[in-house]
Design a protein around this motif. Structure first.
Motif, short mmCIF file in Angstrom:
data_model
loop_
_atom_site.label_atom_id
_atom_site.label_comp_id
_atom_site.label_asym_id
_atom_site.label_seq_id
_atom_site.Cartn_x
_atom_site.Cartn_y
_atom_site.Cartn_z
N SER A 233 1.33 -1.58 -0.30
CA SER A 233 0.24 -0.16 -0.09
C SER A 233 0.97 1.10 -0.70
CB SER A 233 -1.07 -0.58 1.31
OG SER A 233 -0.23 0.11 2.55
N ALA A 234 2.44 0.67 0.19
CA ALA A 234 2.90 2.01 0.06
C ALA A 234 3.40 2.93 -1.22
CB ALA A 234 3.91 2.14 1.24
N VAL B 17 -5.81 13.63 -12.92
CA VAL B 17 -6.93 12.38 -12.19
C VAL B 17 -5.23 10.93 -11.59
CG1 VAL B 17 -8.18 10.40 -12.47
CG2 VAL B 17 -8.84 11.97 -13.42
N LEU B 18 -4.76 10.88 -11.98
CA LEU B 18 -3.58 9.78 -10.90
C LEU B 18 -2.93 10.50 -10.42
CD1 LEU B 18 -2.34 8.09 -14.90
CD2 LEU B 18 -4.07 7.34 -13.06
N ARG B 19 -2.17 12.05 -10.71
CA ARG B 19 -1.55 13.01 -9.74
C ARG B 19 -2.86 12.72 -8.43
NH1 ARG B 19 0.39 17.27 -14.01
NH2 ARG B 19 2.23 16.07 -14.35
N ARG B 20 -3.95 12.88 -8.54
CA ARG B 20 -5.22 13.35 -7.45
C ARG B 20 -5.18 12.26 -6.64
NH1 ARG B 20 -10.28 13.04 -7.28
NH2 ARG B 20 -10.41 12.48 -9.50
N LEU B 21 -5.25 11.34 -7.52
CA LEU B 21 -5.60 10.03 -6.22
C LEU B 21 -4.23 9.55 -5.57
CD1 LEU B 21 -8.00 7.58 -9.10
CD2 LEU B 21 -8.10 9.14 -6.78
N PHE B 22 -3.12 9.16 -6.45
CA PHE B 22 -1.80 8.90 -5.80
C PHE B 22 -1.72 10.04 -4.98
CE2 PHE B 22 -0.21 7.30 -10.80
CZ PHE B 22 -1.13 6.13 -10.03
N ALA B 23 -1.36 11.34 -4.75
CA ALA B 23 -1.31 12.28 -3.77
C ALA B 23 -2.26 12.43 -2.50
CB ALA B 23 -1.90 13.98 -4.16
N GLU B 24 -3.45 11.56 -2.84
CA GLU B 24 -4.11 11.43 -1.86
C GLU B 24 -4.00 10.35 -0.99
OE1 GLU B 24 -8.16 11.06 -3.31
OE2 GLU B 24 -8.56 12.90 -3.57
N ALA B 25 -3.35 8.83 -1.78
CA ALA B 25 -3.38 8.09 -0.97
C ALA B 25 -1.45 7.58 -0.66
CB ALA B 25 -3.36 6.65 -2.04
#
Length: 326
Positions: A18-19, A41-49
């Protein structure tokens, strides 16, 4: 394409996955969504995770090997994973670099047919696929080899590589969608004829055969859709070969219709069998001839003999186990 049987290898869940930092090799020309939207979209989701990530853009097909190598170096330095964002051809090009490393590998399917992604139930929608990727665990996946080149979906020689070349020419003029691909296929079948006399070696036995196409599949979804029962053998550390007899254009159109109806395997003009290793040579002329082949939708020339086999090393696919799509 299938999961390697548990008897060969098993990988349980690992909280450290997960990391994993993510190195994304992206083909800007693939996908129906605008590039800027996909990146956002990818930048947002990866940053949120909380995922460290980097993008490696392949503006042309020729750029893919270099960008994949850069992504691999970045991922190795951070003990991360490499992600391919594109169609089956893009995914294949990145796999050539990643497979020997043993690093986890993920996909964001963005092609026309997306057989590899669909076989594992991975959506073509960027946001949905990325969310699934962030929950995925590495699982061993069978890989096929043609000589020293890996394939995930299929490898072939004969009419099929010509069909792919014509399809790409049509796409350049009329756009990239399945209707264009269908008309390109019809035009190829009606305008081209050909047969190849080849020598096949399997299990120590040799035989000669005439065929218009030799197609080797490593994707159960694709084989099941056209009605080839040997797709089930992919779960047994085998590949599936399909040979089409030399027939005229109308008969080929009939075979295409049978395939669309999922009944190709029932034709008297089609033979299929499973194998672990298959060697193909020209039955006449030099054993070192160069033949046109297609590997996961990309056309190239290879020197004979052509050896199809299952790779001894599986691919560590980041997959959430939700199953194939229809």
């Amino acid at each position: 394409m299938s999961i390697v049987p548990a008897s060969l290898s098993t990988l349980g869940t690992n909280p450290e996955v997960s990391a994993l930092p993510l190195a994304v090799v992206l083909n800007p020309r693939s996908g129906r969504e605008p590039l800027a939207q996909r990146l956002s979209v990818l930048r947002r989701l990866f940053a949120e995770a909380g995922r460290q990530h980097a993008f490696f853009m392949a503006e042309r097909g020729a750029d893919l090997p270099r960008q994949a190598a850069l992504a691999l170096g970045w991922a190795k330095a951070r003990q991360g994973a490499v992600i391919a964002a594109g169609g089956d051809g893009t995914i294949n090009a990145v796999v050539q670099t990643v497979l020997p490393s043993g690093l986890p590998f993920g996909v964001l399917p963005q092609g026309t047919f997306n057989y590899f992604g669909r076989a594992h139930g991975i959506p073509a929608n960027t946001e949905q696929a990325a969310r699934r990727l962030l929950q995925a665990q590495p699982r061993p996946i069978q890989v096929g080899l043609l000589n020293d080149r890996a394939f995930l979906v299929n490898a072939s020689l004969g009419l099929y590589p010509r069909l792919l070349e014509d399809r790409e020419a049509y796409k350049r003029h009329y756009g990239r969608n399945r209707i264009v691909a269908l008309f390109a296929a019809l035009a190829t079948v009606l305008s081209r004829r050909g047969q190849w006399l080849i020598e096949i070696e399997q299990g120590g036995q040799r035989r000669s055969a005439r065929t218009s196409t030799l197609f080797v599949g490593n994707n159960r979804l694709q084989l099941d859709q056209v009605g080839i029962e040997e797709g089930a053998l992919l779960d047994q550390d085998r590949l599936a070969a399909v040979m089409v007899d030399p027939v005229g254009p109308l008969a080929l159109l009939g075979l295409g219709l049978r395939g669309a109806l999922g009944r190709l395997g029932g034709s008297d003009h089609v033979g299929s069998f499973g194998f672990r290793q298959l060697t193909v040579r020209p039955a006449r002329g030099s054993d070192k001839a160069r033949l046109k082949v297609a590997i996961d939708g990309e056309v190239m020339h290879m020197q004979t003999p052509l050896v199809f086999r299952v790779s001894p090393q599986p691919l560590r696919l980041l997959w959430d186990g939700q199953g194939p799509a229809s």
